[in-house]
Design a protein around this motif. Structure first.
Motif, PDB file in Angstrom:
ATOM      1  N   LEU A 330      14.034 -12.130 -44.134  1.00 29.38           N
ATOM      2  CA  LEU A 330      14.766 -11.675 -45.337  1.00 29.38           C
ATOM      3  C   LEU A 330      15.727 -10.500 -44.507  1.00 29.38           C
ATOM      4  O   LEU A 330      16.957 -10.482 -44.936  1.00 29.38           O
ATOM      5  CB  LEU A 330      13.985 -10.956 -46.281  1.00 29.38           C
ATOM      6  N   LEU A 331      15.243  -9.844 -43.703  1.00 31.65           N
ATOM      7  CA  LEU A 331      15.937  -8.712 -43.139  1.00 31.65           C
ATOM      8  C   LEU A 331      16.628  -9.135 -41.474  1.00 31.65           C
ATOM      9  O   LEU A 331      15.953  -9.771 -41.159  1.00 31.65           O
ATOM     10  CB  LEU A 331      15.254  -7.468 -43.044  1.00 31.65           C
ATOM     11  N   SER A 332      17.898  -8.731 -41.423  1.00 25.38           N
ATOM     12  CA  SER A 332      18.299  -8.922 -40.296  1.00 25.38           C
ATOM     13  C   SER A 332      17.671  -7.991 -39.191  1.00 25.38           C
ATOM     14  O   SER A 332      16.940  -6.947 -39.622  1.00 25.38           O
ATOM     15  CB  SER A 332      19.693  -8.604 -40.349  1.00 25.38           C
ATOM     16  N   PRO A 333      17.894  -8.098 -37.885  1.00 28.85           N
ATOM     17  CA  PRO A 333      17.197  -7.420 -36.601  1.00 28.85           C
ATOM     18  C   PRO A 333      17.581  -5.796 -36.992  1.00 28.85           C
ATOM     19  O   PRO A 333      16.895  -4.889 -36.975  1.00 28.85           O
ATOM     20  CB  PRO A 333      17.721  -7.837 -35.733  1.00 28.85           C
ATOM     21  N   PHE A 334      18.806  -5.539 -37.590  1.00 28.67           N
ATOM     22  CA  PHE A 334      19.223  -4.220 -37.545  1.00 28.67           C
ATOM     23  C   PHE A 334      18.559  -3.623 -38.553  1.00 28.67           C
ATOM     24  O   PHE A 334      17.711  -2.428 -38.657  1.00 28.67           O
ATOM     25  CB  PHE A 334      20.831  -4.131 -37.995  1.00 28.67           C
ATOM     26  N   TRP A 335      18.438  -4.073 -39.852  1.00 26.92           N
ATOM     27  CA  TRP A 335      17.744  -3.452 -41.042  1.00 26.92           C
ATOM     28  C   TRP A 335      16.320  -3.513 -40.900  1.00 26.92           C
ATOM     29  O   TRP A 335      15.683  -2.728 -41.551  1.00 26.92           O
ATOM     30  CB  TRP A 335      18.236  -4.373 -42.365  1.00 26.92           C
ATOM     31  N   SER A 336      15.557  -4.544 -39.947  1.00 25.91           N
ATOM     32  CA  SER A 336      14.348  -4.584 -39.789  1.00 25.91           C
ATOM     33  C   SER A 336      14.102  -3.309 -39.001  1.00 25.91           C
ATOM     34  O   SER A 336      13.016  -2.678 -39.374  1.00 25.91           O
ATOM     35  CB  SER A 336      13.964  -5.825 -38.971  1.00 25.91           C
ATOM     36  N   MET A 337      14.846  -3.031 -38.209  1.00 25.33           N
ATOM     37  CA  MET A 337      14.650  -1.721 -37.384  1.00 25.33           C
ATOM     38  C   MET A 337      14.680  -0.501 -38.114  1.00 25.33           C
ATOM     39  O   MET A 337      13.850   0.345 -38.231  1.00 25.33           O
ATOM     40  CB  MET A 337      15.537  -1.521 -36.124  1.00 25.33           C
ATOM     41  N   ILE A 338      15.675  -0.443 -38.898  1.00 24.93           N
ATOM     42  CA  ILE A 338      15.776   0.951 -39.957  1.00 24.93           C
ATOM     43  C   ILE A 338      14.669   1.061 -40.889  1.00 24.93           C
ATOM     44  O   ILE A 338      14.045   2.232 -40.977  1.00 24.93           O
ATOM     45  CB  ILE A 338      17.221   0.493 -40.644  1.00 24.93           C
ATOM     46  N   VAL A 339      14.150  -0.229 -41.364  1.00 29.03           N
ATOM     47  CA  VAL A 339      12.916  -0.111 -42.318  1.00 29.03           C
ATOM     48  C   VAL A 339      11.767   0.220 -41.727  1.00 29.03           C
ATOM     49  O   VAL A 339      10.861   1.195 -42.013  1.00 29.03           O
ATOM     50  CB  VAL A 339      13.001  -1.609 -43.057  1.00 29.03           C
ATOM     51  N   LEU A 340      11.560  -0.339 -40.474  1.00 30.71           N
ATOM     52  CA  LEU A 340      10.442  -0.072 -39.594  1.00 30.71           C
ATOM     53  C   LEU A 340      10.096   1.399 -39.256  1.00 30.71           C
ATOM     54  O   LEU A 340       9.103   1.931 -39.352  1.00 30.71           O
ATOM     55  CB  LEU A 340      10.105  -1.066 -38.441  1.00 30.71           C
ATOM     56  N   PHE A 341      11.413   1.869 -38.681  1.00 30.86           N
ATOM     57  CA  PHE A 341      11.441   3.219 -38.307  1.00 30.86           C
ATOM     58  C   PHE A 341      11.351   4.292 -39.247  1.00 30.86           C
ATOM     59  O   PHE A 341      10.410   5.352 -39.361  1.00 30.86           O
ATOM     60  CB  PHE A 341      12.548   3.538 -37.668  1.00 30.86           C
ATOM     61  N   PHE A 342      11.822   3.892 -40.538  1.00 28.99           N
ATOM     62  CA  PHE A 342      11.520   4.899 -41.553  1.00 28.99           C
ATOM     63  C   PHE A 342      10.159   4.689 -42.036  1.00 28.99           C
ATOM     64  O   PHE A 342       9.435   5.812 -42.356  1.00 28.99           O
ATOM     65  CB  PHE A 342      12.467   4.322 -42.845  1.00 28.99           C
ATOM     66  N   GLU A 372       0.989  -7.324 -40.752  1.00 34.73           N
ATOM     67  CA  GLU A 372       0.674  -8.683 -41.104  1.00 34.73           C
ATOM     68  C   GLU A 372       1.255  -8.830 -42.205  1.00 34.73           C
ATOM     69  O   GLU A 372       2.001 -10.062 -42.308  1.00 34.73           O
ATOM     70  CB  GLU A 372      -1.162  -8.360 -41.569  1.00 34.73           C
ATOM     71  N   THR A 373       1.521  -8.163 -43.366  1.00 34.51           N
ATOM     72  CA  THR A 373       1.946  -8.679 -44.769  1.00 34.51           C
ATOM     73  C   THR A 373       3.637  -8.934 -44.469  1.00 34.51           C
ATOM     74  O   THR A 373       4.188  -9.923 -44.657  1.00 34.51           O
ATOM     75  CB  THR A 373       2.067  -7.707 -45.852  1.00 34.51           C
ATOM     76  N   ALA A 374       4.361  -7.834 -43.813  1.00 26.89           N
ATOM     77  CA  ALA A 374       5.722  -7.965 -43.736  1.00 26.89           C
ATOM     78  C   ALA A 374       5.966  -9.309 -42.955  1.00 26.89           C
ATOM     79  O   ALA A 374       7.082 -10.071 -43.072  1.00 26.89           O
ATOM     80  CB  ALA A 374       6.079  -6.725 -43.026  1.00 26.89           C
ATOM     81  N   VAL A 375       5.137  -9.490 -41.797  1.00 27.68           N
ATOM     82  CA  VAL A 375       5.496 -10.701 -40.821  1.00 27.68           C
ATOM     83  C   VAL A 375       5.246 -12.083 -41.828  1.00 27.68           C
ATOM     84  O   VAL A 375       6.098 -12.903 -41.767  1.00 27.68           O
ATOM     85  CB  VAL A 375       4.996 -10.575 -39.652  1.00 27.68           C
ATOM     86  N   SER A 376       4.105 -11.943 -42.330  1.00 27.14           N
ATOM     87  CA  SER A 376       3.617 -13.231 -43.123  1.00 27.14           C
ATOM     88  C   SER A 376       4.703 -13.628 -44.301  1.00 27.14           C
ATOM     89  O   SER A 376       4.625 -14.767 -44.372  1.00 27.14           O
ATOM     90  CB  SER A 376       2.087 -13.093 -43.466  1.00 27.14           C
ATOM     91  N   ALA A 377       4.927 -12.674 -44.940  1.00 27.44           N
ATOM     92  CA  ALA A 377       5.827 -13.013 -45.861  1.00 27.44           C
ATOM     93  C   ALA A 377       7.505 -13.124 -45.367  1.00 27.44           C
ATOM     94  O   ALA A 377       8.340 -13.227 -46.298  1.00 27.44           O
ATOM     95  CB  ALA A 377       5.926 -11.640 -46.843  1.00 27.44           C
ATOM     96  N   LYS A 378       7.469 -13.108 -44.235  1.00 30.04           N
ATOM     97  CA  LYS A 378       9.020 -13.470 -43.596  1.00 30.04           C
ATOM     98  C   LYS A 378       9.991 -12.179 -44.003  1.00 30.04           C
ATOM     99  O   LYS A 378      11.275 -12.893 -44.258  1.00 30.04           O
ATOM    100  CB  LYS A 378       9.254 -14.697 -43.689  1.00 30.04           C
ATOM    101  N   ILE A 379       9.495 -11.152 -44.167  1.00 31.59           N
ATOM    102  CA  ILE A 379      10.479 -10.077 -44.289  1.00 31.59           C
ATOM    103  C   ILE A 379      11.405  -9.456 -43.058  1.00 31.59           C
ATOM    104  O   ILE A 379      12.370  -9.367 -43.170  1.00 31.59           O
ATOM    105  CB  ILE A 379       9.800  -9.180 -45.118  1.00 31.59           C
ATOM    106  N   ILE A 380      10.308  -9.658 -42.112  1.00 33.48           N
ATOM    107  CA  ILE A 380      11.078  -8.928 -40.810  1.00 33.48           C
ATOM    108  C   ILE A 380      10.411  -9.919 -39.779  1.00 33.48           C
ATOM    109  O   ILE A 380       9.444 -10.759 -39.937  1.00 33.48           O
ATOM    110  CB  ILE A 380      10.342  -7.574 -40.473  1.00 33.48           C
ATOM    111  N   HIS A 381      11.134  -9.922 -38.726  1.00 38.48           N
ATOM    112  CA  HIS A 381      10.823 -10.894 -37.426  1.00 38.48           C
ATOM    113  C   HIS A 381       9.699 -10.244 -36.669  1.00 38.48           C
ATOM    114  O   HIS A 381       9.768  -8.901 -36.408  1.00 38.48           O
ATOM    115  CB  HIS A 381      12.068 -10.809 -36.664  1.00 38.48           C
TER     116      HIS A 381
END
Length: 485
Positions: A330-342, A372-381
């Motif tokens: 769902l999220l691009s690499p840029f937004w994946s990084m932003i969300v994870l760091f947040f 686990e959940t974020a990867v399984s739900a295909k939200i982030i790479h």
């Protein structure tokens, strides 16, 4: 309140009571001393912070037991302090301000009817924790005892380690509303005089109501408009680190009530050093280079991943691009990084706020939600999660060196720059960062010394730890370029 001590004993007592707003903590003990020529004496002390056993043994009992003769002249106060009072530390005061300051420090004051001088007997009993093992700067080898909140205890620790009469301690009180004791430590003949002069100048110019934290002193050593990224000082709770810094010609500032020492100048290379390197051979040549590489990695890994995914993924082999970037997340690499760091920043902050018993539960919950959940739900790479973990792991090497805030800020800055301006923006940003670091001064000393300006004689203790004998015998000095910056 009139600042001078009166000859009338009751008037002095009333003035001091008034200055303390008639608090019940202020104890007054009136005595009559002598038989033929009776002296009327008043002892005053703060119950919670004065040692009453010492007051009874060293002051009250000798005064009541004295049956000799004293000359009723201008030297009577001095004679009482020298011949009767048994306390080791004795001072004479001429003003009421000196008396109130002594009471606030836990000492006992003595006033005599008919005399405009007071006696200060040092017998404070401040509550303090016992010496404990260092918590925030653990080391596999080396000293284990850390500083405490008591200034005198810390100075005593350092006095015991630095056995030279050249160790100088300049003490002063800062604060208009509440005075806090601070001490400037240096070794005469070793200290860099330009650094010492600049530290003294900045502390003398500090005008504040009170000093609650040592951070106020740290900020006084910085330029408020320019030193917004890196801290221009180093702090430590390890006496062995303070001792080593003093032998290196640096200046240390201790603040009463704070279990940390402020080391000046604070240089970038200090973040690469650790106490255990001087106590064992392991890591003598490699560990500092590993820390430098980790500093670079924790800043540039997220931006490098975003730059490659957005601008250069088509130039990579298809199997590599599909593994690292392509997918239906769902999220691009840029937004994946932003969300994870947040989320990780929120987690790290929450762990320090919640009860200790709930830390394991919150960590488990965060692991499930973020991983686990974020990867399984295909939200982030999943590769984004791996890189964020590596980024945080490398940043932990600087957690105790006041580098957490700069690395976090730079990481987000280069992440945004890389996403919008690509590799050229990262290169320009890096150039600006280097120029900024070169221009910074810590109490007049270039922040990147001895790298810039290059000083090869100081490199035996920069990126590697040289032989201890050579380091021990070398004379350290610091280039001072415009100390006003």
């Amino acid at each position: 309140m009139n600042n001078s001590i009166h000859t009338d004993l009751e008037e002095n007592i009333k003035d001091i009571q008034k200055s303390f707003h008639h608090t019940s903590s202020l104890s007054i003990r009136k005595l009559q001393m002598g038989t033929e020529n009776t002296l009327y004496v008043a002892l005053m002390y703060m119950e919670e912070i004065a040692d009453t056993d010492k007051i009874e043994t060293n002051i009250i009992e000798p005064l009541l037991a004295f049956d000799g003769e004293l000359e009723w002249d201008d030297s009577l106060v001095e004679n009482v302090s020298q011949k009767i009072v048994k306390t080791a530390g004795i001072n004479l005061a001429d003003t009421l301000n000196e008396l109130t300051d002594a009471l606030l420090n836990g000492n006992t004051i003595m006033l005599i009817e008919g005399y405009s001088k007071g006696i200060i007997a040092k017998n404070s009993q401040m509550k303090e924790r016992s010496l404990e093992q260092v918590v925030s700067e653990r080391s596999p080898r080396g000293g284990m005892v850390g500083l405490t909140e008591k200034l005198d205890t810390n100075i005593g620790l350092l006095r015991g380690m630095i056995k030279t009469s050249n160790l100088c301690i300049d003490s002063m009180n800062i604060g208009r509303l509440s005075k806090t004791a601070i001490s400037i430590l240096y070794i005469q003949g070793v200290v860099d005089q330009d650094v010492l002069t600049e530290v003294r100048r900045r502390i003398d110019n500090l005008k504040v109501n009170y000093v609650l934290e040592a951070k106020l002193i740290e900020e006084a050593m910085e330029n408020p408009t320019k030193d917004f990224l890196f801290t221009m000082s180093e702090n430590t709770e390890r006496p062995d680190v303070i001792t080593s810094s003093l032998y290196d010609g640096k200046v240390v500032v201790l603040v009463d009530g704070n279990p940390y020492g402020i080391i000046l100048p604070g240089l970038f290379v200090s973040a690469l050093q650790a106490p255990d390197e001087y106590n064992q051979k392991l890591g003598r040549f490699s560990i500092r280079l590993i820390r430098l590489i980790s500093f670079i990695m924790t800043i540039y890994i997220p931006s490098a991943y975003v730059v490659v995914s957005k601008f250069y993924s088509d130039q990579l082999p298809s199997n590599v691009a599909d593994t690292l970037f392509k997918g239906d997340e769902l999220l691009s690499p840029f937004w994946s990084m932003i969300v994870l760091f947040f989320l990780l920043t929120v987690l790290a902050d929450a762990i320090f706020r919640i009860p200790q018993s709930a830390i394991i539960f919150v960590s488990l919950l965060a692991t499930i939600a973020i991983g686990e959940t974020a990867v399984s739900a295909k939200i982030i790479h999943p590769f984004s999660l791996i890189l964020v973990a590596i980024t945080y792991l490398t940043s932990l090497l600087f957690a105790s060196k006041q580098m957490a805030a700069p690395t976090n800020a730079l990481r987000f800055a280069f992440l945004w720059i890389g996403n919008f301006y690509g590799i050229s923006g990262v290169i320009i940003g890096t150039t600006i960062l280097i120029i900024y670091m070169v221009s910074r001064r810590s109490v007049g000393v270039p922040y990147l010394t001895p790298i810039i300006p290059f000083r090869i004689e100081e490199f035996n203790d920069t990126f590697f730890r040289g032989r201890l004998e050579k380091i021990n015998n070398s004379k350290h000095s610091y280039p001072n370029v415009d100390s006003k910056k």
